[in-house]
Write a protein that holds these residues in place. Structure first.
Motif, PDB file in Angstrom:
ATOM      1  N   LYS A 104      -2.501  10.814   5.477  1.00 27.43           N
ATOM      2  CA  LYS A 104      -1.382  11.050   6.389  1.00 27.43           C
ATOM      3  C   LYS A 104      -0.082  10.527   5.788  1.00 27.43           C
ATOM      4  O   LYS A 104       0.953  11.210   5.834  1.00 27.43           O
ATOM      5  N   GLU A 105      -0.129   9.327   5.201  1.00 24.65           N
ATOM      6  CA  GLU A 105       1.066   8.759   4.575  1.00 24.65           C
ATOM      7  C   GLU A 105       1.546   9.633   3.419  1.00 24.65           C
ATOM      8  O   GLU A 105       2.743   9.872   3.268  1.00 24.65           O
ATOM      9  N   THR A 106       0.616  10.138   2.622  1.00 27.29           N
ATOM     10  CA  THR A 106       0.975  11.010   1.505  1.00 27.29           C
ATOM     11  C   THR A 106       1.640  12.281   2.018  1.00 27.29           C
ATOM     12  O   THR A 106       2.665  12.723   1.483  1.00 27.29           O
ATOM     13  N   LEU A 107       1.073  12.869   3.057  1.00 26.82           N
ATOM     14  CA  LEU A 107       1.637  14.098   3.609  1.00 26.82           C
ATOM     15  C   LEU A 107       2.999  13.860   4.245  1.00 26.82           C
ATOM     16  O   LEU A 107       3.891  14.713   4.154  1.00 26.82           O
ATOM     17  N   LEU A 108       3.187  12.697   4.875  1.00 20.87           N
ATOM     18  CA  LEU A 108       4.498  12.391   5.458  1.00 20.87           C
ATOM     19  C   LEU A 108       5.555  12.236   4.377  1.00 20.87           C
ATOM     20  O   LEU A 108       6.695  12.680   4.543  1.00 20.87           O
ATOM     21  N   GLN A 158      -9.175   6.472   4.910  1.00 21.89           N
ATOM     22  CA  GLN A 158      -8.861   7.583   4.006  1.00 21.89           C
ATOM     23  C   GLN A 158      -7.889   8.550   4.668  1.00 21.89           C
ATOM     24  O   GLN A 158      -6.930   9.013   4.048  1.00 21.89           O
ATOM     25  N   LEU A 159      -8.110   8.858   5.933  1.00 19.33           N
ATOM     26  CA  LEU A 159      -7.229   9.790   6.634  1.00 19.33           C
ATOM     27  C   LEU A 159      -5.838   9.203   6.843  1.00 19.33           C
ATOM     28  O   LEU A 159      -4.836   9.929   6.764  1.00 19.33           O
ATOM     29  N   ASN A 160      -5.753   7.909   7.086  1.00 19.66           N
ATOM     30  CA  ASN A 160      -4.435   7.273   7.216  1.00 19.66           C
ATOM     31  C   ASN A 160      -3.674   7.315   5.898  1.00 19.66           C
ATOM     32  O   ASN A 160      -2.468   7.540   5.878  1.00 19.66           O
ATOM     33  N   GLN A 161      -4.393   7.126   4.796  1.00 18.64           N
ATOM     34  CA  GLN A 161      -3.746   7.209   3.481  1.00 18.64           C
ATOM     35  C   GLN A 161      -3.272   8.646   3.220  1.00 18.64           C
ATOM     36  O   GLN A 161      -2.165   8.865   2.730  1.00 18.64           O
ATOM     37  N   VAL A 212     -17.176   5.405   9.795  1.00 17.17           N
ATOM     38  CA  VAL A 212     -15.997   5.866  10.543  1.00 17.17           C
ATOM     39  C   VAL A 212     -14.760   5.085  10.120  1.00 17.17           C
ATOM     40  O   VAL A 212     -13.668   5.659   9.968  1.00 17.17           O
ATOM     41  N   GLU A 213     -14.903   3.790   9.897  1.00 12.78           N
ATOM     42  CA  GLU A 213     -13.766   2.976   9.449  1.00 12.78           C
ATOM     43  C   GLU A 213     -13.266   3.435   8.074  1.00 12.78           C
ATOM     44  O   GLU A 213     -12.067   3.494   7.833  1.00 12.78           O
ATOM     45  N   GLN A 214     -14.188   3.772   7.180  1.00 12.22           N
ATOM     46  CA  GLN A 214     -13.794   4.252   5.852  1.00 12.22           C
ATOM     47  C   GLN A 214     -13.068   5.595   5.961  1.00 12.22           C
ATOM     48  O   GLN A 214     -12.051   5.814   5.304  1.00 12.22           O
ATOM     49  N   GLN A 215     -13.583   6.483   6.797  1.00 13.61           N
ATOM     50  CA  GLN A 215     -12.930   7.782   6.980  1.00 13.61           C
ATOM     51  C   GLN A 215     -11.550   7.608   7.588  1.00 13.61           C
ATOM     52  O   GLN A 215     -10.599   8.305   7.208  1.00 13.61           O
TER      53      GLN A 215
END
Length: 101
Positions: A56-60, A51-54, A45-48
């Protein structure tokens, strides 16, 4: 006679039966297995999440660049540039010179 009887009872209480030891071993093995699976799930879960935070930053960043592009597209000078380049439009009094294909 009472003392010897008490010593025998206390020795019998300290004796573990093989069945009890086996059941306790199964309980500890089950608890250890569950703890291991929970730890692995936590790591996953921590790895996911990372990855999702990264992502999110790309999409922002992509959203920010798209908003900047929209703002540029709505400026009169850019609209005029597109009209000249893509549609071949000219201002009043100008002559269009285009190369032959």
């Amino acid at each position: 006679m009472k003392k010897s009887h008490q010593k025998i009872k206390s020795k019998q209480r300290l004796r573990f039966r093989p069945g009890v030891i086996f059941v306790l071993g199964l309980v500890f093995a089950g608890a250890g297995s569950s703890a291991w699976q929970l730890w692995k799930l936590h790591v996953s879960v921590e790895q996911q999440l990372a990855q999702l935070n990264q992502e999110k930053e790309t999409l922002l960043q992509q959203q920010k660049s798209l908003h900047e592009e929209i703002a540029q597209l709505n400026t009169p000078s850019y609209i005029e540039q597109l009209a000249r380049e893509q549609l071949g439009l000219v201002k009043h009094g100008e002559i269009l010179i285009s190369p032959k294909n």
